[in-house]
Design a protein around this motif. Structure first.
Motif, PDB file in Angstrom:
ATOM      1  N   ALA A 189       0.837  -1.204   0.000  1.00 25.77           N
ATOM      2  CA  ALA A 189       0.000   0.000   0.000  1.00 25.77           C
ATOM      3  C   ALA A 189       0.871   1.253   0.000  1.00 25.77           C
ATOM      4  O   ALA A 189       0.545   2.251  -0.660  1.00 25.77           O
ATOM      5  CB  ALA A 189      -0.924   0.000   1.212  1.00 25.77           C
ATOM      6  N   GLY A 190       1.987   1.198   0.707  1.00 26.04           N
ATOM      7  CA  GLY A 190       2.890   2.346   0.751  1.00 26.04           C
ATOM      8  C   GLY A 190       3.529   2.635  -0.585  1.00 26.04           C
ATOM      9  O   GLY A 190       3.487   3.772  -1.082  1.00 26.04           O
ATOM     10  N   PHE A 191       4.111   1.611  -1.220  1.00 25.72           N
ATOM     11  CA  PHE A 191       4.788   1.917  -2.483  1.00 25.72           C
ATOM     12  C   PHE A 191       3.790   2.124  -3.623  1.00 25.72           C
ATOM     13  O   PHE A 191       4.075   2.852  -4.575  1.00 25.72           O
ATOM     14  CB  PHE A 191       5.885   0.895  -2.833  1.00 25.72           C
ATOM     15  CG  PHE A 191       5.473  -0.483  -3.265  1.00 25.72           C
ATOM     16  CD1 PHE A 191       4.805  -0.693  -4.460  1.00 25.72           C
ATOM     17  CD2 PHE A 191       5.826  -1.591  -2.505  1.00 25.72           C
ATOM     18  CE1 PHE A 191       4.471  -1.971  -4.889  1.00 25.72           C
ATOM     19  CE2 PHE A 191       5.496  -2.873  -2.917  1.00 25.72           C
ATOM     20  CZ  PHE A 191       4.814  -3.059  -4.130  1.00 25.72           C
ATOM     21  N   ASP A 192       2.600   1.540  -3.534  1.00 22.76           N
ATOM     22  CA  ASP A 192       1.596   1.803  -4.568  1.00 22.76           C
ATOM     23  C   ASP A 192       1.055   3.229  -4.448  1.00 22.76           C
ATOM     24  O   ASP A 192       0.707   3.850  -5.457  1.00 22.76           O
ATOM     25  CB  ASP A 192       0.454   0.799  -4.469  1.00 22.76           C
ATOM     26  CG  ASP A 192      -0.480   0.873  -5.670  1.00 22.76           C
ATOM     27  OD1 ASP A 192       0.014   0.704  -6.805  1.00 22.76           O
ATOM     28  OD2 ASP A 192      -1.690   1.118  -5.487  1.00 22.76           O
ATOM     29  N   THR A 193       0.991   3.741  -3.227  1.00 25.56           N
ATOM     30  CA  THR A 193       0.600   5.138  -3.032  1.00 25.56           C
ATOM     31  C   THR A 193       1.607   6.069  -3.717  1.00 25.56           C
ATOM     32  O   THR A 193       1.224   7.036  -4.386  1.00 25.56           O
ATOM     33  CB  THR A 193       0.505   5.468  -1.537  1.00 25.56           C
ATOM     34  OG1 THR A 193      -0.527   4.674  -0.939  1.00 25.56           O
ATOM     35  CG2 THR A 193       0.203   6.937  -1.310  1.00 25.56           C
ATOM     36  N   LEU A 194       2.886   5.765  -3.552  1.00 24.97           N
ATOM     37  CA  LEU A 194       3.912   6.558  -4.230  1.00 24.97           C
ATOM     38  C   LEU A 194       3.768   6.455  -5.744  1.00 24.97           C
ATOM     39  O   LEU A 194       3.839   7.461  -6.465  1.00 24.97           O
ATOM     40  CB  LEU A 194       5.307   6.091  -3.807  1.00 24.97           C
ATOM     41  CG  LEU A 194       5.702   6.292  -2.343  1.00 24.97           C
ATOM     42  CD1 LEU A 194       7.090   5.719  -2.100  1.00 24.97           C
ATOM     43  CD2 LEU A 194       5.656   7.764  -1.963  1.00 24.97           C
ATOM     44  N   TYR A 195       3.549   5.241  -6.231  1.00 26.06           N
ATOM     45  CA  TYR A 195       3.459   5.017  -7.668  1.00 26.06           C
ATOM     46  C   TYR A 195       2.271   5.770  -8.270  1.00 26.06           C
ATOM     47  O   TYR A 195       2.340   6.254  -9.400  1.00 26.06           O
ATOM     48  CB  TYR A 195       3.337   3.525  -7.945  1.00 26.06           C
ATOM     49  CG  TYR A 195       3.569   3.143  -9.385  1.00 26.06           C
ATOM     50  CD1 TYR A 195       4.816   3.318  -9.972  1.00 26.06           C
ATOM     51  CD2 TYR A 195       2.551   2.608 -10.161  1.00 26.06           C
ATOM     52  CE1 TYR A 195       5.041   2.966 -11.297  1.00 26.06           C
ATOM     53  CE2 TYR A 195       2.760   2.249 -11.483  1.00 26.06           C
ATOM     54  CZ  TYR A 195       4.013   2.423 -12.045  1.00 26.06           C
ATOM     55  OH  TYR A 195       4.229   2.084 -13.357  1.00 26.06           O
TER      56      TYR A 195
END
Length: 292
Positions: A176-182
């Motif tokens: 969820a964290g890196f998809d938010t960045l993406y």
């Protein structure tokens, strides 16, 4: 045959098969912990088949469901369906084939994995529609990958140990964290298209802070996980390595500079998952030797 191989190559590119490295190491971690070492090779093989077919089905279905949205987004308009390289019918047929392969693989493991396969598919395929419904779509993607270690545990043990759900929470927060960045790179398009994401709802600056907090939660949960499974030195070093890699990932990008987002998203996350697996495996095999 030329057409067949050309379509096969395009399909593999479409589903980004190399990104299996994100969830697969966590599934193998769950399997190793459940078996207290290496699981039976037959079970391990069927876990790999289930992981590959499930992810392939999810990615292909996402491309099928999002074909019109991808065509309207300059960043994704070059994908296989909007670019005219594959038809929606072909991609749907491929999805159904992968679903059948996944269900068959679960049937070869144990009864519980087969009974839970529709639940796994509902999460994996349902994610494709979440961006139309909620800003929290990133957590659904996180759960889609997060169920991997719990599923692998069930494959080995035939039952669920609640402790492995902590690793599910770890993977969910991590993804969820890196998809938010993406999703930050599609913020303007999402607003225009009426799609939902955390960057679209709160802006890039706030989205970065949410991602940072989620990755801090990952480290905290990993410490708890280490306590639950009595990690030794190797496991503790692995957690420290993951924390350092997450920090480095966040140093690569900022709300004002997204140029290295692909490096942070693809390269670093593959490294993080692999490093964690290697250190947990080392801990499983080395800790008993050190305690003698």
């Amino acid at each position: 045959m030329t057409t067949f191989w050309a379509k096969t190559k395009i399909t593999l590119e479409m589903i980004k098969w190399e990104h299996s490295i994100f969830a697969l190491p966590f599934a193998l971690t769950g399997a190793l912990l459940a078996a207290h070492g290496l699981p039976r090779l037959a079970i391990l093989g069927w876990i790999l088949v289930a992981m590959i077919t499930a992810r392939s089905a999810a990615m292909a279905f996402n491309r099928w469901a999002d074909a019109s949205l991808d065509a309207a987004n300059p960043r994704t308009s070059i994908r296989a369906i909007p670019a005219g390289q594959l038809s929606r019918g072909f991609v749907l047929a491929f999805t159904l084939l992968m679903i059948a392969g996944f269900v068959f693989a679960t049937s070869q493991i144990n009864r519980l994995t087969l009974e839970l396969s529709p639940v796994a598919l509902a999460v994996l395929l349902g994610y494709s529609y979440m961006k139309r419904l909620t800003r929290w779509t990133h957590f659904v993607l996180g759960l889609a990958l997060g169920i991997a270690p719990a599923a692998a545990w069930i494959a080995v043990q035939g039952a669920l140990d609640p402790r492995i759900l902590v690793l599910t929470a770890v993977v969910t927060c991590w993804v969820a964290g890196f998809d938010t960045l993406y999703a930050c790179q599609d913020m303007e398009h999402d607003r225009q298209a009426g799609l939902f994401s955390l960057p679209q709802s709160f802006g890039i600056e706030t989205a970065f802070w949410i991602a940072r907090l989620l990755h801090v939660a990952v480290v905290v949960l990993l410490v708890w996980f280490a306590v639950l499974f009595h990690f030794g030195v190797a496991g503790q070093i692995g957690i420290a390595a993951v924390a350092g890699l997450l920090l480095y990932e966040h140093l690569l990008v900022s709300p004002r500079d997204l140029r290295k987002l692909n490096a942070a998203f693809f390269t670093m996350n593959g490294v993080i998952a692999t490093v964690f697996l290697v250190f947990v495996a080392a801990d499983i095999w080395l800790t008993p030797l050190l305690r003698r």
